[in-house]
Design an enzyme around this catalytic site. Structure first.
Site, PDB file in Angstrom:
ATOM      1  N   GLY A  31      41.292  33.755  30.934  1.00  0.00           N
ATOM      2  CA  GLY A  31      40.492  34.944  31.225  1.00  0.00           C
ATOM      3  C   GLY A  31      40.772  35.499  32.605  1.00  0.00           C
ATOM      4  CB  SER A  32      39.881  38.798  33.951  1.00  0.00           C
ATOM      5  OG  SER A  32      38.494  38.799  33.670  1.00  0.00           O
ATOM      6  CB  ALA A  87      31.216  31.386  30.900  1.00  0.00           C
ATOM      7  CG  ASP A  88      32.746  35.606  27.158  1.00  0.00           C
ATOM      8  OD1 ASP A  88      33.472  36.384  27.804  1.00  0.00           O
ATOM      9  OD2 ASP A  88      33.189  34.755  26.373  1.00  0.00           O
ATOM     10  CE  LYS A  98      35.047  28.647  27.970  1.00  0.00           C
ATOM     11  NZ  LYS A  98      35.666  29.855  28.547  1.00  0.00           N
ATOM     12  N   GLY A  99      34.704  32.470  24.549  1.00  0.00           N
ATOM     13  CA  GLY A  99      35.501  32.952  23.426  1.00  0.00           C
ATOM     14  C   GLY A  99      35.713  34.447  23.431  1.00  0.00           C
ATOM     15  CD  GLU A 107      38.412  29.503  26.675  1.00  0.00           C
ATOM     16  OE1 GLU A 107      38.927  30.331  27.432  1.00  0.00           O
ATOM     17  OE2 GLU A 107      37.380  29.737  26.022  1.00  0.00           O
TER      18      GLU A 107
HETATM   19  C1  5RP Z   1      38.192  33.232  26.708  1.00  0.00           C
HETATM   20  C2  5RP Z   1      36.942  32.911  27.437  1.00  0.00           C
HETATM   21  C3  5RP Z   1      36.828  33.422  28.839  1.00  0.00           C
HETATM   22  O1  5RP Z   1      36.630  32.338  29.678  1.00  0.00           O
HETATM   23  C4  5RP Z   1      35.672  34.344  28.901  1.00  0.00           C
HETATM   24  O2  5RP Z   1      35.875  35.397  27.939  1.00  0.00           O
HETATM   25  C5  5RP Z   1      35.499  34.961  30.287  1.00  0.00           C
HETATM   26  O3  5RP Z   1      36.594  35.767  30.588  1.00  0.00           O
HETATM   27  P1  5RP Z   1      36.608  36.711  31.860  1.00  0.00           P
HETATM   28  O4  5RP Z   1      36.662  35.825  33.052  1.00  0.00           O
HETATM   29  O5  5RP Z   1      37.840  37.558  31.663  1.00  0.00           O
HETATM   30  O6  5RP Z   1      35.355  37.561  31.832  1.00  0.00           O
HETATM   31  O7  5RP Z   1      36.055  32.271  26.949  1.00  0.00           O
HETATM   32  O8  5RP Z   1      38.155  32.766  25.397  1.00  0.00           O
END
Ligand code: 5RP
Length: 227
Positions: A31-32, A87-88, A98-99, A107
């Site tokens: 992720g970013s 994490a989301d 997550k995901g 993960e």
């Molecule tokens: C990917 C994930 C990421 O960790 C989650 O989506 C957070 O990403 P970001 O840091 O880009 O907001 O679970 O499957």
């Protein structure tokens, strides 16, 4: 003063790299936000940091390798010293959604390999209850309609299928439960659905600490309060 959300991601991500030291086996999330952790580790590796990593996605594998980090499959390590991931959603008990990137199966495998699992987020990810983001599901492409029916029977108002597949070649769905009152219970029920490879709810007891960044800087939370 307002702050670019990207700057908060960078602060959280780079801060977490500070938990990594020589000779560690390190799990790299996707992720970013964790991208900045990987960039920082790449810079430190060029300055002599000696670590071996495993990656939770092809994207992370490619990034880490391009920075000169040694990346090997999880089985080659057997266990990890630390894993770091984004994490989301993060609730008050450190349960996670997550995901968002569809990588949650790998993960979760990697997070479960590590006695220390560090989560990196900007403040917008902190929530009272999981749910508004949706719950990502990795689903076998054999009877996805039957799996979705079972997910709806657990209370999802709707289940959407993404166009993109996971790195494992499976379908990714998002289940919308509204506010999830008991994510640990829901995670256990989802786990029992045959054909559902893995869900994106991570129980809080997996998480050692959460590194949160906002315009005021970086705060590190443990389940027992600020670090
Ligand atoms: C990917 C994930 C990421 O960790 C989650 O989506 C957070 O990403 P970001 O840091 O880009 O907001 O679970 O499957």
């Amino acid at each position: 003063m307002s702050q670019d959300p990207e700057r908060a991601k960078e602060q959280a991500g780079r801060h977490a790299a500070g938990y990594v030291s020589d000779d560690m086996r390190v799990g790299l999330g996707t992720g970013s936000t964790v991208r900045y952790t990987i960039l920082e580790l790449g810079e430190r590796a060029k300055a002599g940091l000696d670590i071996v990593c495993t990656a939770t996605s092809q994207q992370t594998h490619d990034l880490a390798s391009s920075l000169g980090l040694r990346v090997v499959p999880p089985d080659q390590l057997g266990g990890l010293d630390i894993a770091i991931d984004g994490a989301d959603e993060v609730d008050r008990d450190f349960n996670l959604t997550k995901g968002g990137g569809g990588a949650h199966t790998r993960e979760k495998i990697v997070a479960e390999m590590a006695p220390r699992f560090i989560v990196v987020v900007d403040r917008s990810k902190m929530v009272d209850h999981l749910g508004p983001f949706g719950t990502p599901l990795e689903v076998l492409d054999f009877a996805p309609g039957l799996v979705a029916d079972k997910v709806r029977s657990l209370g999802a108002a709707h289940v959407d299928t993404r166009e993109a597949r996971s790195d494992n070649g499976n379908l990714i769905m998002d289940a919308h439960f509204g506010v999830i009152e008991d994510p640990v219970w829901l995670g256990q029920q989802l786990k029992r659905i045959t054909g559902l490879v893995e869900h994106g709810i991570f129980p809080g007891n997996l998480v050692e600490r959460v590194v949160v960044a906002d315009p005021n800087g970086v705060e590190v939370l443990t389940r027992f309060g600020p670090d």
